[in-house]
Write a protein that holds these residues in place. Structure first.
Motif, PDB file in Angstrom:
ATOM      1  N   ASP A  52       0.839  -1.190   0.000  1.00 45.87           N
ATOM      2  CA  ASP A  52       0.000   0.000   0.000  1.00 45.87           C
ATOM      3  C   ASP A  52       0.880   1.248   0.000  1.00 45.87           C
ATOM      4  O   ASP A  52       1.732   1.404   0.883  1.00 45.87           O
ATOM      5  CB  ASP A  52      -0.905   0.003   1.230  1.00 45.87           C
ATOM      6  CG  ASP A  52      -1.946   1.094   1.176  1.00 45.87           C
ATOM      7  OD1 ASP A  52      -1.592   2.262   1.437  1.00 45.87           O
ATOM      8  OD2 ASP A  52      -3.109   0.783   0.864  1.00 45.87           O
ATOM      9  N   PRO A  53       0.726   2.150  -0.974  1.00 43.78           N
ATOM     10  CA  PRO A  53       1.603   3.320  -1.066  1.00 43.78           C
ATOM     11  C   PRO A  53       1.456   4.304   0.080  1.00 43.78           C
ATOM     12  O   PRO A  53       2.377   5.053   0.376  1.00 43.78           O
ATOM     13  CB  PRO A  53       1.187   3.954  -2.402  1.00 43.78           C
ATOM     14  CG  PRO A  53      -0.201   3.479  -2.641  1.00 43.78           C
ATOM     15  CD  PRO A  53      -0.271   2.109  -2.046  1.00 43.78           C
ATOM     16  N   GLU A  54       0.301   4.285   0.749  1.00 45.37           N
ATOM     17  CA  GLU A  54       0.077   5.226   1.843  1.00 45.37           C
ATOM     18  C   GLU A  54       0.532   4.660   3.191  1.00 45.37           C
ATOM     19  O   GLU A  54       1.232   5.324   3.951  1.00 45.37           O
ATOM     20  CB  GLU A  54      -1.404   5.599   1.913  1.00 45.37           C
ATOM     21  CG  GLU A  54      -1.900   6.361   0.682  1.00 45.37           C
ATOM     22  CD  GLU A  54      -3.350   6.775   0.829  1.00 45.37           C
ATOM     23  OE1 GLU A  54      -3.951   6.494   1.899  1.00 45.37           O
ATOM     24  OE2 GLU A  54      -3.891   7.378  -0.119  1.00 45.37           O
ATOM     25  N   THR A  55       0.136   3.427   3.489  1.00 43.74           N
ATOM     26  CA  THR A  55       0.475   2.838   4.789  1.00 43.74           C
ATOM     27  C   THR A  55       1.772   2.039   4.765  1.00 43.74           C
ATOM     28  O   THR A  55       2.297   1.698   5.823  1.00 43.74           O
ATOM     29  CB  THR A  55      -0.660   1.903   5.257  1.00 43.74           C
ATOM     30  OG1 THR A  55      -0.769   0.797   4.344  1.00 43.74           O
ATOM     31  CG2 THR A  55      -1.988   2.663   5.296  1.00 43.74           C
ATOM     32  N   GLN A  56       2.256   1.697   3.556  1.00 38.37           N
ATOM     33  CA  GLN A  56       3.443   0.853   3.371  1.00 38.37           C
ATOM     34  C   GLN A  56       3.244  -0.560   3.904  1.00 38.37           C
ATOM     35  O   GLN A  56       4.215  -1.294   4.119  1.00 38.37           O
ATOM     36  CB  GLN A  56       4.676   1.500   4.051  1.00 38.37           C
ATOM     37  CG  GLN A  56       5.057   2.859   3.499  1.00 38.37           C
ATOM     38  CD  GLN A  56       5.396   2.791   2.007  1.00 38.37           C
ATOM     39  OE1 GLN A  56       6.232   1.992   1.593  1.00 38.37           O
ATOM     40  NE2 GLN A  56       4.730   3.626   1.214  1.00 38.37           N
ATOM     41  N   GLN A  57       2.006  -0.948   4.101  1.00 38.16           N
ATOM     42  CA  GLN A  57       1.718  -2.293   4.578  1.00 38.16           C
ATOM     43  C   GLN A  57       1.737  -3.281   3.417  1.00 38.16           C
ATOM     44  O   GLN A  57       1.475  -2.935   2.272  1.00 38.16           O
ATOM     45  CB  GLN A  57       0.357  -2.337   5.279  1.00 38.16           C
ATOM     46  CG  GLN A  57       0.305  -1.564   6.582  1.00 38.16           C
ATOM     47  CD  GLN A  57       1.114  -2.222   7.688  1.00 38.16           C
ATOM     48  OE1 GLN A  57       1.685  -3.309   7.506  1.00 38.16           O
ATOM     49  NE2 GLN A  57       1.175  -1.578   8.844  1.00 38.16           N
ATOM     50  N   HIS A  58       2.024  -4.547   3.746  1.00 34.73           N
ATOM     51  CA  HIS A  58       2.108  -5.608   2.741  1.00 34.73           C
ATOM     52  C   HIS A  58       1.777  -6.945   3.396  1.00 34.73           C
ATOM     53  O   HIS A  58       1.630  -7.029   4.628  1.00 34.73           O
ATOM     54  CB  HIS A  58       3.517  -5.663   2.143  1.00 34.73           C
ATOM     55  CG  HIS A  58       4.577  -5.956   3.161  1.00 34.73           C
ATOM     56  ND1 HIS A  58       4.863  -7.244   3.583  1.00 34.73           N
ATOM     57  CD2 HIS A  58       5.390  -5.124   3.873  1.00 34.73           C
ATOM     58  CE1 HIS A  58       5.825  -7.202   4.499  1.00 34.73           C
ATOM     59  NE2 HIS A  58       6.167  -5.939   4.696  1.00 34.73           N
ATOM     60  N   THR A  59       1.663  -7.987   2.580  1.00 35.62           N
ATOM     61  CA  THR A  59       1.430  -9.343   3.090  1.00 35.62           C
ATOM     62  C   THR A  59       2.514 -10.298   2.585  1.00 35.62           C
ATOM     63  O   THR A  59       2.260 -11.485   2.378  1.00 35.62           O
ATOM     64  CB  THR A  59       0.033  -9.858   2.677  1.00 35.62           C
ATOM     65  OG1 THR A  59      -0.075  -9.805   1.242  1.00 35.62           O
ATOM     66  CG2 THR A  59      -1.068  -9.023   3.302  1.00 35.62           C
ATOM     67  N   ASN A  60       3.702  -9.768   2.387  1.00 38.06           N
ATOM     68  CA  ASN A  60       4.801 -10.587   1.859  1.00 38.06           C
ATOM     69  C   ASN A  60       5.184 -11.726   2.808  1.00 38.06           C
ATOM     70  O   ASN A  60       5.605 -12.797   2.359  1.00 38.06           O
ATOM     71  CB  ASN A  60       6.032  -9.721   1.596  1.00 38.06           C
ATOM     72  CG  ASN A  60       5.794  -8.697   0.499  1.00 38.06           C
ATOM     73  OD1 ASN A  60       4.851  -8.836  -0.278  1.00 38.06           O
ATOM     74  ND2 ASN A  60       6.621  -7.673   0.445  1.00 38.06           N
ATOM     75  N   THR A  61       5.050 -11.480   4.117  1.00 41.64           N
ATOM     76  CA  THR A  61       5.474 -12.500   5.083  1.00 41.64           C
ATOM     77  C   THR A  61       4.614 -13.756   4.976  1.00 41.64           C
ATOM     78  O   THR A  61       5.140 -14.876   4.937  1.00 41.64           O
ATOM     79  CB  THR A  61       5.396 -11.945   6.513  1.00 41.64           C
ATOM     80  OG1 THR A  61       6.050 -10.676   6.576  1.00 41.64           O
ATOM     81  CG2 THR A  61       6.071 -12.898   7.493  1.00 41.64           C
ATOM     82  N   ILE A  62       3.313 -13.580   4.910  1.00 40.07           N
ATOM     83  CA  ILE A  62       2.459 -14.768   4.834  1.00 40.07           C
ATOM     84  C   ILE A  62       2.499 -15.399   3.455  1.00 40.07           C
ATOM     85  O   ILE A  62       2.316 -16.613   3.312  1.00 40.07           O
ATOM     86  CB  ILE A  62       1.012 -14.437   5.253  1.00 40.07           C
ATOM     87  CG1 ILE A  62       0.270 -15.754   5.533  1.00 40.07           C
ATOM     88  CG2 ILE A  62       0.285 -13.610   4.187  1.00 40.07           C
ATOM     89  CD1 ILE A  62      -0.994 -15.600   6.315  1.00 40.07           C
TER      90      ILE A  62
END
Length: 227
Positions: free
Chosen positions: A130-140
């Motif tokens: 997400d460009p705004e929160t920098q959140q991702h789900t790469n770990t899972i």
């Protein structure tokens, strides 16, 4: 097998025993992950095979999972439905209130902010982070790859997948692989404690959970299918 003079039947029995020990220690006696200020990624993925190696997977088992960032603590639960009620119950069983949860935009997760969690979504149809929160789900996503690779290529019966997933959870959480045998013996000692009588009648009366036949559909991507 021939060198050790052990029959195939004996090896299968011991393999089942080992998975039973790990399932009891990590699933039946679960320890919740997350907490205030801790981030946990959640997702669902289908463990299955493509029919004739073409098209979308038509057979397999859906698995719902979560992984705690920074510790590798995780849970992997086979599910027959991916609706709000099913997934929310598992989240409450496995994830502590106040946890920051990161997921994709599957509608079953829309309630998490109202259930005592901090929830961030990542729209994978637009971007991976997400460009705004920098959140991702790469770990899972990495957890799915390793979990699917750890399963046997053949004889993947649904009755056994819970044990295979528990084995992967166990190995995932062992920081020092040299301690794996010691940690396994600890789990076995807890399951087969000679000082605690085994209620045979209770064990024999255990029944499977009611099977659910309804299943919500969601678009499947190649990344969520094991071949």
């Amino acid at each position: 097998m021939s060198e050790l003079e052990i029959s195939r039947h004996t090896i299968v029995d011991w393999s089942n025993f080992c998975r039973e020990v790990m399932y009891d220690g990590l699933v039946a006696h679960k320890v919740k992950i997350g907490g205030v200020g801790v981030e946990v990624e959640i997702d669902e993925s289908k463990f299955g095979k493509r029919k004739y190696h073409r098209g979308h997977a038509v057979e397999g088992q859906w698995v719902f999972g979560g992984v705690e960032r920074g510790t590798n603590k995780c849970f992997l639960v086979p599910v027959e439905k991916r609706d709000k009620t099913t997934l929310l119950n598992i989240i409450k069983e496995w994830i502590l209130p106040g946890t920051t949860i990161i997921s994709d935009c599957w509608k079953a997760y829309d309630c998490l902010n109202d259930e005592g969690y901090v929830h961030f979504k990542v729209n994978h149809s637009i971007n991976f982070k997400d460009p705004e929160t920098q959140q991702h789900t790469n770990t899972i996503e990495g957890l799915w790859r390793h979990a699917k690779f750890s399963l046997p290529q053949y004889h993947r019966k649904k009755d056994f997948i819970g044990g295979y997933l528990a084995k992967h959870m166990f190995l995932k959480q062992i920081k020092n692989k040299n301690d794996a045998l010691i940690e396994f013996f600890k789990l076995a000692g807890h399951l087969y404690n000679a000082n605690v009588p085994i209620n045979v009648e209770q064990n024999s009366s255990d029944t499977d959970d009611n099977e659910e036949t309804d299943e919500e559909t969601d678009e499947e991507t190649d990344d969520n299918i094991v071949y």
